[in-house]
Write an enzyme that holds these catalytic residues in place. Structure first.
Site, PDB file in Angstrom:
ATOM      1  N   SER B 327       0.911  -1.215   0.026  1.00 36.56           N
ATOM      2  CA  SER B 327      -0.027   0.072   0.039  1.00 36.56           C
ATOM      3  C   SER B 327       0.720   1.228  -0.036  1.00 36.56           C
ATOM      4  O   SER B 327       0.260   2.223  -0.161  1.00 36.56           O
ATOM      5  CB  SER B 327      -0.895   0.078   1.224  1.00 36.56           C
ATOM      6  OG  SER B 327      -1.627  -1.401   1.315  1.00 36.56           O
ATOM      7  N   ASP B 366     -10.778  -6.382   0.434  1.00 31.92           N
ATOM      8  CA  ASP B 366     -10.001  -5.261   1.112  1.00 31.92           C
ATOM      9  C   ASP B 366      -9.339  -5.978   2.479  1.00 31.92           C
ATOM     10  O   ASP B 366     -10.156  -6.948   2.736  1.00 31.92           O
ATOM     11  CB  ASP B 366     -10.923  -3.991   1.277  1.00 31.92           C
ATOM     12  CG  ASP B 366     -10.259  -2.957   1.884  1.00 31.92           C
ATOM     13  OD1 ASP B 366      -9.453  -2.837   2.683  1.00 31.92           O
ATOM     14  OD2 ASP B 366     -10.570  -1.590   1.345  1.00 31.92           O
TER      15      ASP B 366
END
Lengths: 386, 613
Positions: B327, B366
């Site tokens: 990320s 997610d």
């Protein structure tokens, strides 16, 4: 008979010449003495440098010279007939000593050459350098020259017995010199030329068996390295390479006294003994070498002159042999240091450090002077009576 | 009387006979003496030059003077690589009759380790004839004294003094500074051999290798007069050695120590860059190794331990460790989306906790789904998606952008290519594209893979140093400098060099940076945990890179995975936000996630601002 004749001659000489000079009184030949003195002095100068400026070594050599000089003076005083008389006894005693060396000798570096008599240590092989020509001159002068085959055979036996005794010590250099001194007498006595020629042929033919059976490994190595020193650069070839380098780097006039780097930095082995001419050549150049050669030439010339004019056959044989022996030692040394002869331990006469060799050389010059002093008598004698 | 008469006749005959012999021998003597004289003339005059040269080369030897290697110091002048006088026990095998017994005796009076003996035996086999072999390095005073006392029992042993490279900080800077080692057969190109005459060591790795040419200096030489035994008698002339040049680093040893302490014994990496010029303030890779062991030869045993360890201590993770960036690339992708006009700051994406592609029922989940069973919020905007690290938002953005524009955008931040840092053996990482996949794997690109790249997983690989450079681009709103460990060589500063530039309107940068600030400031930010007591502003991004593929509906359960299969934790940050000074990147290998990494970064930044404000 001849004794009487000499005594008369001496007396008449004194009458004829009036007061004889001191030199003549002392039986000193000035024309031999002069080059000897110059040579010894020059030798001391070179030795001082070759020893690394060692005062101790210099004074030891001066002491050697003084002793040897005294021996010269003393041996010049005896009459030639005296030498002739004692010759066979000296020879036999020296042979006995050589045999004693083989059994009771003292060894240095694997070679048994010394005989120790309490305080004194000496090499009988050195005595033989004088005893040999004396004995052979005695033997061959006893009867008409040229000698017969039988007497020649005995003469050669007299050469080879001590020669072999010294060879087995082992001491190749001295053995060669001693035998050469004996052969020199035989030559002077008129060894027929065809024998000399045959001897040369036999000598060449003997190379192979001698190589196979007589020479020690280290001696073979020395001969091999003579032809190709580079084959064993750091071993047997080292001496030859370094001495040639020292000689060659001297050039015309040398690097200067005590300035030779080969000698001073210890690249040159045995610089103060056997290889001392390399030091001279490096520091005094070719001119120095030439001077040295001229001195030796003067000595040899005077020696031959004494031989020429010696009064008795014995005297002539002996004088000739002593000169030839001196020459032989000189040539072997000059040749081995410059790399044309194999390295055998032969010193440069009168220059190399060491007492024993100097004693035998000086005593032989003493005998030469003894012969010379009779010669001068003979000449005046001849002038008067012929 | 008759006998007398015959003798008288012989007298004449014999005289002429002996005179004849004297003439012959005299002539022979003359010839021989002239021949010998010519021999001397030939040596001394004709071939004089040859022997003069030979005598000269006998006498004169060259001695090389080893130059002092350049020292290395950190930004505050702390010496990190020095040359220390050291004493070495050496053995001349030629002078020893029974080597084993001698070694035994030595072992009785001083400490000889197994590895020292092993190194000695190896060197013994490879030595040149007549050369000495080192047995023990860095003898201390006591050992020297004991050896001196026992000298008579140990012929053939010598104590030699020389300068030896020493790294006072040991393993702390091992990966960065590297080490020197004895020059090996393959270390020098044949052309350079001349440069290394008189040198014993060469930089093998790290800065020592990178800056070898300036550090090594140049050997001097003296011409000395030697005697036949090779003993030196005096110096004729000498050319002084040229010492190596001094390296000054951007690196701060104190900061490095703080990073090491914060990371503890976990595997990972910490990078701190000076945002204003690319200077490397700290570069730590765990586990570490002791560089001093290598200087005079490491034993095979010690070396195989290092080489074969699963933890790979010899790898400098900062520039050689390649991990999925995860990320941490979201701010860069967000900026690319804004720049390409695919989104704006207010674009909303529905977040049920997973994402599906049209015509495919695979759910791209997610990370939050596992934690809460639902998405971050019904709809997400860019800023909060960065702060909360919303995967669904970036699945959607990646899908809209397509793999190739996305790869191009990431590469513009310096990812997927070597940064060109002044350290050897840097790895390039990987930013996949459709072309890359065709070439490397011979397969065409699938849409689903685009989504995975959008959250920095899949084929993507980055080194911590690359992420630090990419983060610098964001910090500086468009520009990053090439990372540099060395600040100056012999007081001559090295000018900063631009690594990459990204052009974007200030508003776009602001949105992205606001998102990064919110990771800390916002209560739902992924690094909110480090907010407490923070005395400066921080913009950051966490990342969690997967080590094992999680099956479609499987649940990542840390407890069930072995340590080496756990996720890596990333944290990238810069501070202060308004006027960025420092960029910090932390990677904790198998640390579980980003939350393992930010406390390390916090300590590093705290120390930095405490020292520099």
């Amino acid at each position: 008979m001849s004794n009487d004749f000499q005594r008369v001659a001496q007396g008449s000489d004194r009458d004829f010449k009036g007061r004889p000079s001191l030199l003549r009184l002392l039986h000193i030949d000035p024309w031999l003495l002069l080059p000897l003195l110059v040579l010894c002095a020059a030798g001391l100068v070179v030795l001082y440098s070759a020893s690394g400026e060692s005062d101790a070594m210099l004074s030891a050599q001066i002491r050697n010279l003084l002793i040897a000089g005294a021996v010269l003076l003393v041996s010049a005083q005896f009459r030639v007939e005296f030498y002739r008389g004692v010759a066979p006894y000296i020879f036999l005693v020296t042979i006995a000593l050589l045999i004693a060396v083989a059994f009771f000798g003292v060894g240095v570096k694997g070679a048994q050459r010394w005989l120790s008599l309490g305080v004194i240590r000496f090499q009988p092989s050195e005595i033989m350098k004088v005893a040999m020509p004396l004995a052979l001159a005695w033997w061959l002068a006893k009867r008409p020259l040229p000698p017969s085959a039988k007497h020649l055979l005995i003469a050669f036996a007299m050469v080879f017995i001590p020669g072999l005794l010294i060879l087995q010590q082992p001491d190749l250099g001295t053995s060669l010199l001693v035998m050469a001194s004996g052969v020199a007498v035989i030559y002077m006595a008129g060894l027929p030329w065809r024998f000399i020629l045959a001897g040369a042929v036999a000598g060449i033919a003997a190379i192979v068996p001698v190589w196979q059976f007589v020479l020690q490994d280290y001696q073979k190595q020395r001969i091999l390295t003579l032809f190709d020193p580079e084959s064993d650069r750091l071993g047997a070839g080292w001496n030859i390479i370094q001495s040639k380098t020292a000689i060659g780097s001297g050039g015309w006039s040398g690097l200067g006294w005590t300035e030779g780097s080969q000698a001073q930095l210890k690249f040159l082995p045995e610089g103060h003994t056997d290889f001392i001419i390399a030091v001279l050549a490096e520091e005094f150049g070719f001119l120095g070498v030439l001077g040295l050669f001229l001195l030796y030439a003067a000595i040899l010339l005077r020696g031959l002159r004494i031989t020429w004019t010696a009064r008795s056959t014995f005297g002539r044989l002996l004088a000739g042999a002593l000169v030839i022996t001196f020459f032989f030692g000189l040539v072997v040394n000059l040749g081995m240091v410059s790399g044309v002869l194999p390295v055998v331990g032969v010193p440069l006469p009168l220059v190399s450090y060491g007492g024993t060799a100097m004693l035998s050389v000086m005593s032989s010059f003493g005998i030469l002077m003894a012969i010379a002093s009779e010669r001068s008598v003979t000449r005046t004698d001849q002038k008067e009576y012929l | 009387m008759a006998r007398q008469l015959s003798e008288m006749r012989n007298w004449q005959q014999e005289t002429s006979l002996t005179h004849n012999r004297v003439m012959v021998i005299g002539t022979l003597m003359l010839i021989v003496l002239i021949a010998l004289l010519y021999r001397y003339f030939s040596l001394q005059v004709i071939h004089h030059e040859k022997y003069r040269v030979q005598s000269e080369s006998n006498r004169i030897g060259f001695r090389l003077i080893t130059p002092t290697r350049g020292v290395i110091e950190d930004r505050l002048g702390n010496l990190v690589a020095v040359n220390e006088p050291s004493f070495t026990l050496t053995v001349s095998p030629e002078g020893i009759e029974d080597l084993d017994r001698t070694l035994e005796t030595v072992g009785q009076i001083i400490d000889l380790s197994g590895s020292e003996l092993e190194v000695f035996r190896t060197a013994l086999k490879r030595r040149r004839p007549l050369s000495d072999v080192p047995l023990k390095y860095r003898l201390d005073d006591k050992e020297r004294a004991v050896l001196a006392v026992n000298k008579h029992r140990l012929p053939g042993l010598k104590i030699k003094s020389a300068l030896s490279r020493y790294y006072p900080y040991g393993d702390l800077l091992g990966h960065v500074v590297g080490y020197v080692g004895r020059i090996g057969v393959d270390d020098i190109a044949p052309d350079d051999e001349g440069d290394y005459r008189g040198l014993t060591h060469i930089g093998k790795i790290g800065l020592e290798a990178q800056y070898e040419s300036v550090l090594k200096g140049r050997a001097g030489r003296s011409r000395v007069e030697t005697d036949a035994r090779g003993a030196e008698l005096g110096v004729i002339d000498r050319e002084l050695a040229l010492p190596g040049e001094r390296l000054e680093l951007h690196l701060d040893v104190g900061l490095q120590a703080v990073a090491a302490k914060a990371l503890g014994d976990r595997r990972g990496a910490v990078v701190a860059l000076d945002a204003t010029n690319g200077g490397v303030l700290a570069a730590l890779s765990n586990p570490r190794y002791e560089p001093n062991k290598f200087v005079n030869g490491i034993s095979n045993t010690d070396y195989s331990l290092l080489r074969d360890s699963r933890d790979a201590p010899l790898i400098n993770r900062v520039i050689q460790g390649q991990y999925p960036p995860a990320s941490t690339i979201k701010p860069m992708l967000g900026l690319a989306g804004l720049n390409l006009g695919l989104i704006d700051a207010n674009t909303e994406v529905k977040d049920p906790g997973f994402y599906t592609l049209a015509g495919d029922d695979r759910r791209y989940r997610d990370w939050i789904l596992r934690v809460r069973g639902t998405g971050h919020a019904p709809t997400m905007k860019l800023q909060e998606s960065i702060a909360q690290s919303c995967d669904v938002y970036f699945y959607d953005l990646a899908n809209r952008m397509g793999i190739d524009p996305m790869a191009e955008a990431l590469k513009s931040f310096g990812l997927g290519a070597k940064t060109g840092i002044d350290l050897p053996s840097e790895k390039a990482g990987l930013i996949p594209s459709s072309d890359w996949k065709r070439e490397a794997l011979g397969e065409s690109w699938y849409g689903g893979e685009t989504l995975i790249v959008g959250i920095g997983q899949g084929y993507s690989l980055s080194t911590p140093m690359q992420l630090a450079a990419a983060t610098t681009v964001v910090a500086n709103r468009g520009v990053a400098y090439r990372p540099r460990v060395v600040r100056a060589v012999n007081n001559e500063p090295i000018a900063p060099e631009i690594l990459t530039e990204v052009d974007a309107p200030d508003g776009h940068w602001q949105t992205v940076i606001d998102g990064m600030v919110d990771t800390v400031d916002h209560v739902r930010g992924t690094a909110h945990g480090m907010k407490r007591g923070l005395s400066y502003s921080v913009a950051s991004k966490t990342g969690t890179s997967q080590v094992v593929e999680i099956a479609q509906d499987a649940v990542y359960n840390e407890e069930e995975l072995s340590e080496y299969q756990r996720n890596h934790g990333w944290f990238t940050a810069f501070a202060p936000v308004e006027n960025p000074k420092i960029v910090v990147v932390v990677l904790v290998e198998n640390g579980g996630g980003g939350s393992a990494a930010f406390p390390v970064a916090r300590q590093v930044m705290d120390y930095w601002f405490a020292q520099n404000e």
